[in-house]
Design an enzyme around this catalytic site. Structure first.
Site, PDB file in Angstrom:
ATOM      1  N   ASP A  42      22.178  55.326  24.151  1.00 35.90           N
ATOM      2  CA  ASP A  42      22.732  55.965  22.957  1.00 35.90           C
ATOM      3  C   ASP A  42      23.493  54.980  22.070  1.00 35.90           C
ATOM      4  O   ASP A  42      24.341  55.368  21.269  1.00 35.90           O
ATOM      5  CB  ASP A  42      23.650  57.123  23.346  1.00 35.90           C
ATOM      6  CG  ASP A  42      24.808  56.672  24.234  1.00 35.90           C
ATOM      7  OD1 ASP A  42      24.804  55.504  24.663  1.00 35.90           O
ATOM      8  OD2 ASP A  42      25.705  57.498  24.490  1.00 35.90           O
ATOM      9  N   HIS A 244      13.135  27.371  15.246  1.00 35.24           N
ATOM     10  CA  HIS A 244      13.906  28.612  15.271  1.00 35.24           C
ATOM     11  C   HIS A 244      14.601  28.780  16.617  1.00 35.24           C
ATOM     12  O   HIS A 244      14.576  29.857  17.213  1.00 35.24           O
ATOM     13  CB  HIS A 244      13.002  29.813  14.957  1.00 35.24           C
ATOM     14  CG  HIS A 244      12.518  29.830  13.544  1.00 35.24           C
ATOM     15  ND1 HIS A 244      11.390  30.519  13.142  1.00 35.24           N
ATOM     16  CD2 HIS A 244      13.005  29.236  12.421  1.00 35.24           C
ATOM     17  CE1 HIS A 244      11.209  30.351  11.846  1.00 35.24           C
ATOM     18  NE2 HIS A 244      12.172  29.578  11.391  1.00 35.24           N
ATOM     19  N   ASP A 261      21.966  25.721  11.488  1.00 37.30           N
ATOM     20  CA  ASP A 261      21.306  26.459  10.400  1.00 37.30           C
ATOM     21  C   ASP A 261      21.870  27.875  10.431  1.00 37.30           C
ATOM     22  O   ASP A 261      21.606  28.641  11.365  1.00 37.30           O
ATOM     23  CB  ASP A 261      19.792  26.468  10.619  1.00 37.30           C
ATOM     24  CG  ASP A 261      19.020  27.111   9.470  1.00 37.30           C
ATOM     25  OD1 ASP A 261      19.636  27.781   8.620  1.00 37.30           O
ATOM     26  OD2 ASP A 261      17.783  26.947   9.424  1.00 37.30           O
ATOM     27  N   ASP A 272      22.367  30.346   2.930  1.00 37.74           N
ATOM     28  CA  ASP A 272      21.533  29.744   3.970  1.00 37.74           C
ATOM     29  C   ASP A 272      21.690  28.221   3.886  1.00 37.74           C
ATOM     30  O   ASP A 272      21.148  27.592   2.976  1.00 37.74           O
ATOM     31  CB  ASP A 272      20.071  30.150   3.763  1.00 37.74           C
ATOM     32  CG  ASP A 272      19.156  29.679   4.877  1.00 37.74           C
ATOM     33  OD1 ASP A 272      19.653  29.148   5.883  1.00 37.74           O
ATOM     34  OD2 ASP A 272      17.926  29.837   4.738  1.00 37.74           O
ATOM     35  N   HIS A 351       6.943  22.336   8.163  1.00 35.77           N
ATOM     36  CA  HIS A 351       7.223  23.518   7.343  1.00 35.77           C
ATOM     37  C   HIS A 351       7.331  23.108   5.884  1.00 35.77           C
ATOM     38  O   HIS A 351       7.316  21.917   5.541  1.00 35.77           O
ATOM     39  CB  HIS A 351       8.509  24.218   7.809  1.00 35.77           C
ATOM     40  CG  HIS A 351       9.735  23.359   7.759  1.00 35.77           C
ATOM     41  ND1 HIS A 351      10.445  23.113   6.608  1.00 35.77           N
ATOM     42  CD2 HIS A 351      10.394  22.680   8.753  1.00 35.77           C
ATOM     43  CE1 HIS A 351      11.485  22.342   6.869  1.00 35.77           C
ATOM     44  NE2 HIS A 351      11.471  22.054   8.169  1.00 35.77           N
ATOM     45  N   HIS A 355      12.268  28.363   0.463  1.00 38.02           N
ATOM     46  CA  HIS A 355      11.822  29.748   0.321  1.00 38.02           C
ATOM     47  C   HIS A 355      12.731  30.434  -0.689  1.00 38.02           C
ATOM     48  O   HIS A 355      13.824  29.942  -1.020  1.00 38.02           O
ATOM     49  CB  HIS A 355      11.861  30.478   1.675  1.00 38.02           C
ATOM     50  CG  HIS A 355      13.178  30.353   2.399  1.00 38.02           C
ATOM     51  ND1 HIS A 355      14.310  31.074   2.058  1.00 38.02           N
ATOM     52  CD2 HIS A 355      13.548  29.566   3.451  1.00 38.02           C
ATOM     53  CE1 HIS A 355      15.306  30.749   2.865  1.00 38.02           C
ATOM     54  NE2 HIS A 355      14.874  29.830   3.719  1.00 38.02           N
ATOM     55  N   HIS A 362      14.973  35.137   3.638  1.00 39.24           N
ATOM     56  CA  HIS A 362      13.645  34.749   3.178  1.00 39.24           C
ATOM     57  C   HIS A 362      13.236  35.840   2.200  1.00 39.24           C
ATOM     58  O   HIS A 362      12.599  36.823   2.571  1.00 39.24           O
ATOM     59  CB  HIS A 362      12.658  34.649   4.338  1.00 39.24           C
ATOM     60  CG  HIS A 362      12.845  33.426   5.176  1.00 39.24           C
ATOM     61  ND1 HIS A 362      11.822  32.855   5.884  1.00 39.24           N
ATOM     62  CD2 HIS A 362      13.927  32.637   5.398  1.00 39.24           C
ATOM     63  CE1 HIS A 362      12.265  31.779   6.534  1.00 39.24           C
ATOM     64  NE2 HIS A 362      13.551  31.642   6.253  1.00 39.24           N
ATOM     65  N   GLU A 385      15.004  22.484   1.781  1.00 35.11           N
ATOM     66  CA  GLU A 385      15.331  22.159   3.172  1.00 35.11           C
ATOM     67  C   GLU A 385      14.276  21.310   3.870  1.00 35.11           C
ATOM     68  O   GLU A 385      13.652  21.751   4.838  1.00 35.11           O
ATOM     69  CB  GLU A 385      15.545  23.454   3.965  1.00 35.11           C
ATOM     70  CG  GLU A 385      14.430  24.483   3.820  1.00 35.11           C
ATOM     71  CD  GLU A 385      14.653  25.696   4.698  1.00 35.11           C
ATOM     72  OE1 GLU A 385      14.899  25.524   5.905  1.00 35.11           O
ATOM     73  OE2 GLU A 385      14.576  26.817   4.174  1.00 35.11           O
ATOM     74  N   TYR A 389      11.296  16.174  12.630  1.00 35.75           N
ATOM     75  CA  TYR A 389      11.418  16.599  14.019  1.00 35.75           C
ATOM     76  C   TYR A 389      10.549  15.651  14.848  1.00 35.75           C
ATOM     77  O   TYR A 389       9.315  15.785  14.863  1.00 35.75           O
ATOM     78  CB  TYR A 389      10.979  18.058  14.155  1.00 35.75           C
ATOM     79  CG  TYR A 389      11.588  18.926  13.064  1.00 35.75           C
ATOM     80  CD1 TYR A 389      12.851  19.481  13.212  1.00 35.75           C
ATOM     81  CD2 TYR A 389      10.905  19.128  11.864  1.00 35.75           C
ATOM     82  CE1 TYR A 389      13.423  20.229  12.190  1.00 35.75           C
ATOM     83  CE2 TYR A 389      11.468  19.883  10.840  1.00 35.75           C
ATOM     84  CZ  TYR A 389      12.722  20.427  11.005  1.00 35.75           C
ATOM     85  OH  TYR A 389      13.284  21.161   9.991  1.00 35.75           O
ATOM     86  N   ARG A 406      17.492  18.513   9.807  1.00 38.85           N
ATOM     87  CA  ARG A 406      17.156  19.316   8.626  1.00 38.85           C
ATOM     88  C   ARG A 406      18.404  19.392   7.750  1.00 38.85           C
ATOM     89  O   ARG A 406      19.526  19.508   8.265  1.00 38.85           O
ATOM     90  CB  ARG A 406      16.683  20.722   9.015  1.00 38.85           C
ATOM     91  CG  ARG A 406      16.236  21.566   7.828  1.00 38.85           C
ATOM     92  CD  ARG A 406      15.407  22.782   8.263  1.00 38.85           C
ATOM     93  NE  ARG A 406      16.106  23.740   9.098  1.00 38.85           N
ATOM     94  CZ  ARG A 406      15.889  23.916  10.395  1.00 38.85           C
ATOM     95  NH1 ARG A 406      14.983  23.174  11.020  1.00 38.85           N
ATOM     96  NH2 ARG A 406      16.576  24.811  11.097  1.00 38.85           N
ATOM     97  N   GLU A 408      19.698  21.520   4.346  1.00 38.13           N
ATOM     98  CA  GLU A 408      19.292  22.661   3.499  1.00 38.13           C
ATOM     99  C   GLU A 408      20.430  23.082   2.583  1.00 38.13           C
ATOM    100  O   GLU A 408      21.577  23.231   3.017  1.00 38.13           O
ATOM    101  CB  GLU A 408      18.905  23.840   4.390  1.00 38.13           C
ATOM    102  CG  GLU A 408      18.562  25.113   3.641  1.00 38.13           C
ATOM    103  CD  GLU A 408      18.233  26.255   4.577  1.00 38.13           C
ATOM    104  OE1 GLU A 408      17.548  27.196   4.140  1.00 38.13           O
ATOM    105  OE2 GLU A 408      18.660  26.194   5.751  1.00 38.13           O
TER     106      GLU A 408
END
Length: 439
Positions: A42, A244, A261, A272, A351, A355, A362, A385, A389, A406, A408
């Site tokens: 619940d 991710h 990130d 972001d 990537h 975005h 996104h 960004e 890697y 990275r 961004e």
């Protein structure tokens, strides 16, 4: 209980007016709110309103339906909502109710959600076409039921809608362009996000678990009335090569990097930011070289953001600088032009460079129009960004292996060029080595 003070009833009314004009006099739009989702037994997940529904109404409760009916004699803005219920409100929180839907949110007409099945067929009758989401199977079944009731009356002269169109493209094209009020809220979301990243930078120390930095982020978000826009990524060492990564369980190691990130959702809009930090306060020589390449790629990409430039321009600018850097560092071999043509860089950069950004991290909006990358226009907001890697392949110099970087930032397209909304978060090598504690 009220709409966010920075976006009042008049703001939402202007949005609905623009959408109503696109529906035409014989159209009608129907949009359900988000529903509560059970987490276990619940207990529910924290409720988050459907972004399109919030964009058009400001209404932040579940189990509601918006109807926009151009030319309706009592007004086109109709809301079906949960009625007031003293017992349920004591357990679950206050409700606007039918009266609140009119007073607080400006609905021309409002009804209890239990009246939806009774009233919807009459609202559909006489319309040429209707607009509704195509990705909600349960709601689609209900729509078919209401439509069938109207069609059964056709022999009696009642006109039923002949076409069903997806509402999303109309709303999403509107959401793609932020007006000044929206930009003001977005700036605050980005400001709080930058504050959170600065707090993390000051907290980085060898031996800390990754989740300890995640806690610093959450402390800042909640302390400013926001919440995480998405699950925060705190990835130390080789974990940064997982795009991710969200486990956030490992401990930070001296001399490694930690990729953070994270973004704050504030007032319904999302920041972001990604920063990659030296654990212990100093970049290793290899990490310094790789970081400089990524930073140069990001700067080149940001410089390409201007009205009239292609959506693809920042990505291509980043790809060129990254590929040149990979060749210089010996991670790729060959001529830059040929390597770009073959997409050889994708081994280390898989990537795109950004975005759309807005109510969703996104965010919605088409990247191509008629098969071509769309040009950037004032009011569009996007992330920039690029990253690298580096895997642990035998052909990779040992010093570069398992390093993920990275960087961004969030950018708003302006008439003159662009505004970097997240500039308050340091990112130069010198600035990071100054703010991150030396151990």
């Amino acid at each position: 209980m009220s709409i966010h003070p920075l976006l009042d009833k008049k703001h939402f009314a202007r949005r609905r007016k623009r959408l109503l004009a696109q529906l035409g006099p014989e159209g009608i739009a129907i949009l359900p709110a988000a529903v509560e989702r059970v987490r276990n037994r619940d207990t529910h997940y924290p409720f988050r309103q459907d972004s399109d529904f919030r964009y058009l109404t400001g209404f932040d409760e579940p189990d509601a339906v918006l109807v926009l009916a151009p030319g309706h004699e009592e007004g086109p803005f109709i809301l079906f909502v949960r009625p007031r219920d003293a017992e349920r409100e004591q357990w679950d929180g206050r409700r606007a109710g039918v009266a609140g839907a009119r007073k607080l949110y400006g609905a021309d007409q409002a009804y209890a959600i239990d009246e939806l099945d009774e009233r919807l067929p009459a609202l559909l009758a006489g319309r040429e076409q209707f607009y509704a989401p195509l990705d909600d199977g349960h709601f689609a079944q209900r729509l078919f039921g209401w439509l069938a009731k109207v069609r059964r009356q056709q022999r009696a002269g009642v006109k039923a809608p002949a076409g069903w169109f997806d509402l999303a493209p109309l709303v999403h094209e509107m959401r793609l362009f932020k007006d000044e009020d929206e930009a003001h809220v977005l700036r605050e979301a980005c400001r709080v996000t930058a504050l959170a990243h600065r707090r993390v930078m000051q907290a980085v120390r060898p031996g800390l678990p990754e989740y300890a930095l995640e806690a610093e982020l959450l402390h800042t978000f909640r302390g400013h009335g926001g919440e995480p826009a998405f699950p925060s990524i705190v990835a130390g060492g080789a974990n940064a090569c997982i795009l991710h990564y969200t486990e956030n369980r490992d401990r930070l190691q001296q001399g490694e990097l930690v990729l953070v990130d994270a973004g704050c959702e504030w007032g319904g809009y999302c920041g972001d930011i990604t920063r990659t930090l030296p654990v212990g306060g100093r970049f290793s020589p290899a990490a310094r070289e790789l970081y400089a390449v990524v930073l140069a790629a990001q700067q080149a990409a940001i410089e390409s953001v201007r009205p009239g430039a292609s959506w693809d321009a920042p990505h291509q600018a980043a790809v060129r600088v990254l590929t040149e850097g990979l060749v210089t560092l010996g991670l790729l071999k060959g001529k830059v032009e040929r390597l770009i043509e073959k997409e050889a860089y994708k081994r280390f950069y898989m990537h795109r460079a950004g975005h759309w950004l807005g109510m969703d991290v996104h965010d919605v909006g088409a990247y191509k129009v008629d098969g071509a990358w769309r040009p950037l226009e004032p009011g569009m907001a996007l992330t920039v960004e690029p990253g690298l890697y580096i895997d642990d392949g035998k052909d990779v110099p040992k010093a570069f292996r398992n390093i993920g970087i990275r960087i961004e930032d969030d950018v708003l397209v302006t008439r003159e060029g662009c505004e970097v909304l997240t500039a308050e978060a340091p990112k130069s090598i010198e600035a990071l080595e100054e703010i991150v504690p030396h151990v």
